[in-house]
Design an enzyme around this catalytic site. Structure first.
Site, PDB file in Angstrom:
ATOM      1  CG  ASP A 208      47.324   6.508  -6.487  1.00 54.20           C
ATOM      2  OD1 ASP A 208      46.244   6.893  -6.987  1.00 54.20           O
ATOM      3  OD2 ASP A 208      47.722   5.340  -6.609  1.00 54.20           O
ATOM      4  CG  PHE A 209      41.694   8.394  -5.242  1.00 59.87           C
ATOM      5  CD1 PHE A 209      40.973   8.507  -6.426  1.00 59.87           C
ATOM      6  CD2 PHE A 209      41.029   8.627  -4.052  1.00 59.87           C
ATOM      7  CE1 PHE A 209      39.624   8.836  -6.419  1.00 59.87           C
ATOM      8  CE2 PHE A 209      39.694   8.964  -4.038  1.00 59.87           C
ATOM      9  CZ  PHE A 209      38.985   9.069  -5.216  1.00 59.87           C
TER      10      PHE A 209
END
Ligand code: BGC
Length: 732
Positions: free
Chosen positions: A277-278
């Site tokens: 994820d980011f």
């Protein structure tokens, strides 16, 4: 004439290659074998930096440098939405040594140019074909702009409406969640973009509903509740997956080898790639399992994270880690292999660059808008309708529509990032005016300065308008910073000054129809006691307000059902229908029963619930035989009658319970549903196939077991289904 037709046909065929999207799916047989050969051949030609480059996902805007693409050091980009910018990036690829195409990702969560309802609203339709179509058109539009990968579907099960991201999922139930996960995966990929099933796993169970918080999930529950929608998405062909931000039982999922390699690759045989994820790789430091980014990157890669989203950790450290022998080259190669494999299966090496001129023609086509309209319409849930306030009666001669949410704003929430000319759809007052009899007047008062409902504009004008009308339609809810990622709330009332407004409207004594556009189930206990009707939507998208008008005016018969239980108070959370029994169930709501002193146990509106302008009754539950062997399938039938005066859609739901087993089983579990149009007065015999192997549970080691014994079957229009039959599972 014939000649003209033939000419038109030729023109159509000629136009097709640029207009049609190529569906994407895992190739099989010979094609898959050839792909593996191509992957190996390419891998052999790559330098260490080029390999690391394939694992580096960078974003648009500051920090983006097309030179890195030319150097072969960026294999993936995200958040590019302007076709010309995508074309420029693709040109940079052609100027690189190996010309490995970019995978181009975007959160096309509920639309690209045409906006469909939020995923929770799509799930409220309980119509998998329609949900698949919405994803298909999203994929087509995004694909036409040059995107080939979407960070969707989010399939996190959540029983906690405090968590702002419940709007991205399908709600609380693993069965509905799995059906929706499969439908969305099929739809997006048929539309031409690879899916990313996310977030592995347990993100929706963040403790206390606070985003990014840790989760604690026992193995049996992980397999029974949280993992099934992921499995369904992989079985539907999802090419990629995303790990989550949270720690699961103490291990951040971004470094969870047992999950990302043990389960995903070794057990489930997933052959696509996993993206972080980011920035979640660098966050491993903050989780307290890495001293620095180099260690974080090493742990993530060795756990099974193939691509680093926006963290620059692999880009900066992976080559050095390999050179120092801390990351085996074999592990790096395996990650690169997975990324290349997906690019080949996606057909990116053969795909032409984005057709910048053709892209706008594919946005907001009539077909896409029709699907958006149906998806929004079928997801509308009628929660309350006292005295048949709805549909609006011909005797109502004046309606006051109150609340700025009733009018879409072009510049907010649903902006037009690609500059492709998005229409925002009709406003509720306009749509109502069009649909009510000509002699009925509709006036509109925004009441708020912004759609978010945090500040009054002219409250007095809104109350005056309400007092002067026969009926008030108040469109209220959550928007702006109140919904989505990082929008956890401890108070689930109407945000800002909206409750104050609602109370003032109620005080006028006029009948109030409360239309909600929210990102989650709110606590509606006060509203339920004071307003005449409640219509729930989860931001219906481009066509959202037009279809609300259809329901209010009676042109459409509401047919949405709740995908999550609506709590009576925040203190009940988590409140969900498939809980375990206790030894002291609530009977008389007395002390020493498992109850609250100050509240009932049940939610305000149960899972699977929704009213209709029709009335459905259930009778004659039956099974084709009483005993089913553990590998057999029961046929379960029930007669459903539309006892109302209007044709309408019913969602026929089937729940089971095994009352005695080796461990406690939930009081109910959804195992099937069918959405049907039933004509007024008509009776339909509805039959479900119920395979015994779907009726089991997982044990503490994550092993699936189906146990012999009685199974109660409940059939009806919500999780309170009351029509009962039974089968007995027997050893073969
Ligand atoms: C979200 C992901 C999303 C990513 C890229 C993250 O903050 O958790 O779901 O795909 O951002 O926008």
């Amino acid at each position: 004439m014939i000649l003209r037709l033939a000419a038109a046909l030729v023109l159509c065929i000629l136009a097709l290659p640029s207009l049609a999207q190529v569906p994407v799916a895992w190739k099989t047989g010979r094609e898959a074998v050839v792909i593996e050969q191509r992957v190996e051949a390419l891998l052999k030609r790559m330098t260490l930096d080029e390999k690391v480059g394939q694992l580096h996902l960078s974003g648009r805007g500051e920090g983006f440098n097309a030179a890195r693409i030319r150097e072969g050091r960026m294999g993936a980009v995200m958040n590019f939405v302007v076709p010309q910018e995508i074309a420029d990036a693709q040109r940079a690829v052609r100027e690189s040594r190996l010309k490995i195409p970019l995978i181009i990702g975007l959160d096309a969560v509920h639309g690209f140019s045409t906006y469909f309802p939020l995923p929770l609203g799509q799930a409220s339709s309980w119509n998998p074909e329609l949900i698949e179509e919405a994803a298909y058109w999203t994929g087509r539009e995004a694909g036409a702009a040059g995107i080939n990968w979407t960070f969707a579907p989010m399939v996190d099960i959540s029983r906690d409406p405090r968590w702002g991201r419940v709007l991205e999922g399908a709600g609380e139930d693993p069965y509905l969640g799995s059906v929706v996960a499969a439908a969305r995966t099929h739809g997006y990929q048929r539309g031409g973009v690879a899916t990313t099933v996310k977030h592995l796993v347990g993100y929706g169970a963040s403790e206390a509903g606070r985003d990014y918080n840790s989760t604690w999930i026992p193995t049996s529950q992980l397999f029974d509740v949280y993992l099934p929608p992921f499995k369904a998405a992989f079985d539907a062909g999802s090419m990629t997956a995303m790990a989550a931000f949270n720690a699961l039982n103490g291990m951040p999922t971004t470094a969870h080898r047992e999950l990302l390699t043990g389960l995903l690759r070794d057990k489930w045989k997933f052959k696509g790639f996993v993206v972080s994820d980011f920035g979640s790789i660098t966050e491993l430091r903050l989780h307290g399992i890495a001293r620095d980014d180099a260690e974080a990157g090493r742990k993530a890669l060795l756990a099974g994270i193939d691509m680093d989203m926006m963290g620059d950790v692999y880009d900066k450290h992976l080559a050095a880690e390999v050179k120092a022998g801390r990351v085996p080259l074999k592990a790096l190669d395996e990650a690169v292999r997975r990324v290349l494999r997906v690019k080949f299966h996606l057909g990116l090496f053969e795909r032409p660059d984005v057709d910048v001129a053709a892209a706008p023609k594919l946005m907001q086509t009539e077909e896409a808008r029709q699907v958006a309209r149906r998806a929004a319409g079928e997801g509308i849930i009628l929660l309350k309708n006292a005295n048949n306030t709805l549909p609006i009666a011909p005797s109502v001669k004046s309606v006051a529509v109150i609340g700025a949410m009733a009018v879409p704003e072009a510049e907010r929430v649903w902006t037009d990032p690609a500059g492709l000319g998005r229409r925002v759809g009709q406003s509720l007052p306009d749509a109502l005016k069009e649909r009510l009899p000509a002699d009925a007047s509709v006036i509109y008062e925004p009441a708020f300065t912004r759609n978010c409902g945090t500040e009054f504009a002219d409250k007095a004008a809104a109350i005056r308008a309400a007092a002067a009308s026969d009926l008030v339609v108040a469109m209220l809810g959550e928007d702006c910073e109140f919904i989505g990622e990082a929008a956890s709330r401890t108070n689930l009332g109407l945000p800002g000054v909206q409750q104050e407004l609602l109370e003032a409207l109620v005080a006028t004594g006029k009948p109030i129809v409360l239309v909600l556009a929210t990102g989650r189930p709110l606590v509606l206990t006060w509203a339920d006691q004071h307003v005449a009707a409640i219509v729930q939507t989860f931001h219906g998208g481009t066509e959202g307000r037009a279809v609300i008008a259809e329901v209010l005016s009676g042109q459409a018969n509401p047919a949405g059902r709740t995908p999550m239980s609506f709590p009576r108070s925040v203190g009940q959370i988590p409140v969900y229908y498939d809980h375990l029994p206790t030894g002291r169930p609530q009977k008389e709501h007395k002390r020493y029963e498992s109850i609250y002193m100050d509240e009932r146990n049940e939610p305000l509106y149960p899972f699977g619930f929704g009213l209709s302008y029709s009335r459905f009754t259930y009778a004659n539950p039956r099974v084709d035989r009483a005993n089913i062997s553990l590998n057999g399938t029961a046929k379960v039938s029930v007669d459903v009658t539309n006892a109302g005066r209007r044709d309408g859609q019913e969602v026929v739901q089937l729940y089971i319970r095994q009352p005695v087993a080796s461990r406690s089983r939930p009081v109910r579990e959804l195992k099937g549903f069918k959405k049907l149009m039933i004509k007024a007065g008509e009776t339909i015999a509805v039959t479900f196939d119920l395979p015994a192997n779907q009726l089991g549970m997982h044990d503490d080691a994550g092993r699936y077991v189906v146990e012999p014994g009685d199974v109660e079957i409940y059939l009806g229009g919500s999780s309170l289904a009351e029509t009962v039959t039974q089968i007995t599972l027997t050893r073969p």
